[in-house]
Design a protein around this motif. Sequence first.
Motif, PDB file in Angstrom:
ATOM      1  N   TRP A  36       0.791  -1.209  -0.049  1.00  0.00           N
ATOM      2  CA  TRP A  36      -0.188   0.152  -0.014  1.00  0.00           C
ATOM      3  C   TRP A  36       0.774   1.248  -0.033  1.00  0.00           C
ATOM      4  N   ASP A  39       3.460   3.192  -3.558  1.00  0.00           N
ATOM      5  CA  ASP A  39       3.132   4.255  -4.546  1.00  0.00           C
ATOM      6  C   ASP A  39       3.476   5.787  -3.913  1.00  0.00           C
ATOM      7  N   GLU A  49      -3.521   8.006  -3.658  1.00  0.00           N
ATOM      8  CA  GLU A  49      -2.667   7.024  -3.666  1.00  0.00           C
ATOM      9  C   GLU A  49      -3.085   5.601  -2.919  1.00  0.00           C
ATOM     10  N   ARG A  50      -2.657   4.445  -3.262  1.00  0.00           N
ATOM     11  CA  ARG A  50      -3.014   3.237  -2.243  1.00  0.00           C
ATOM     12  C   ARG A  50      -2.762   3.721  -0.985  1.00  0.00           C
ATOM     13  N   LEU A  53      -4.984   4.649   1.875  1.00  0.00           N
ATOM     14  CA  LEU A  53      -5.821   3.305   2.474  1.00  0.00           C
ATOM     15  C   LEU A  53      -5.474   3.199   3.860  1.00  0.00           C
TER      16      LEU A  53
END
Length: 168
Positions: A36, A39, A49-50, A53
């Motif tokens: 996660w 990136d 961006e991931r 999360l």
Amino acid sequence: MSTPAIILTVLGAVAFMEFFAWWAHKYVMHGWGWGWHRDHHEPHDNALERNDLFAVIFGSIVVAMFLIGYYLSDFLWWAALGITIYGVIYTLIHDGLVHQRYFRFVPKRGYAKRLVQAHKLHHATVGKEGGVSFGFLIARDPAALKADLRRQREAGTAVVRDSAGAGF
């Protein structure tokens, strides 16, 4: 809870979060959560961006703390408020000031400049190995961070990006 207890709880939660953020960044995001977080360390043109999360997960935990605190524990509710305050400070400094997701301002001096330099040095490594400055509000002297990166590169524990002016 008394007013002094509330103030101590909120301020204590804010302070605790800097240490928790350092730990989570170093051992989760640069560990098993690298999928996660990766990136965030790579160039892209995406608005999200991931890595974002993590904010969703941590935010969900704080919402649960507020709900449980409302019904069962004043302490938990005020601790959740302190964590939320840290989150606001984090997003303004990390996402706003350092990565300029919200506004364009480059500090020329003072602690704000030091925070930006420290985080840029954090991004000087390629991959999840090695690195410096995993916290967000406590920033060591950039010269000391550069020396740490130099030692890591020489020891083979980190791959440091080629960067003009980095002094490596």
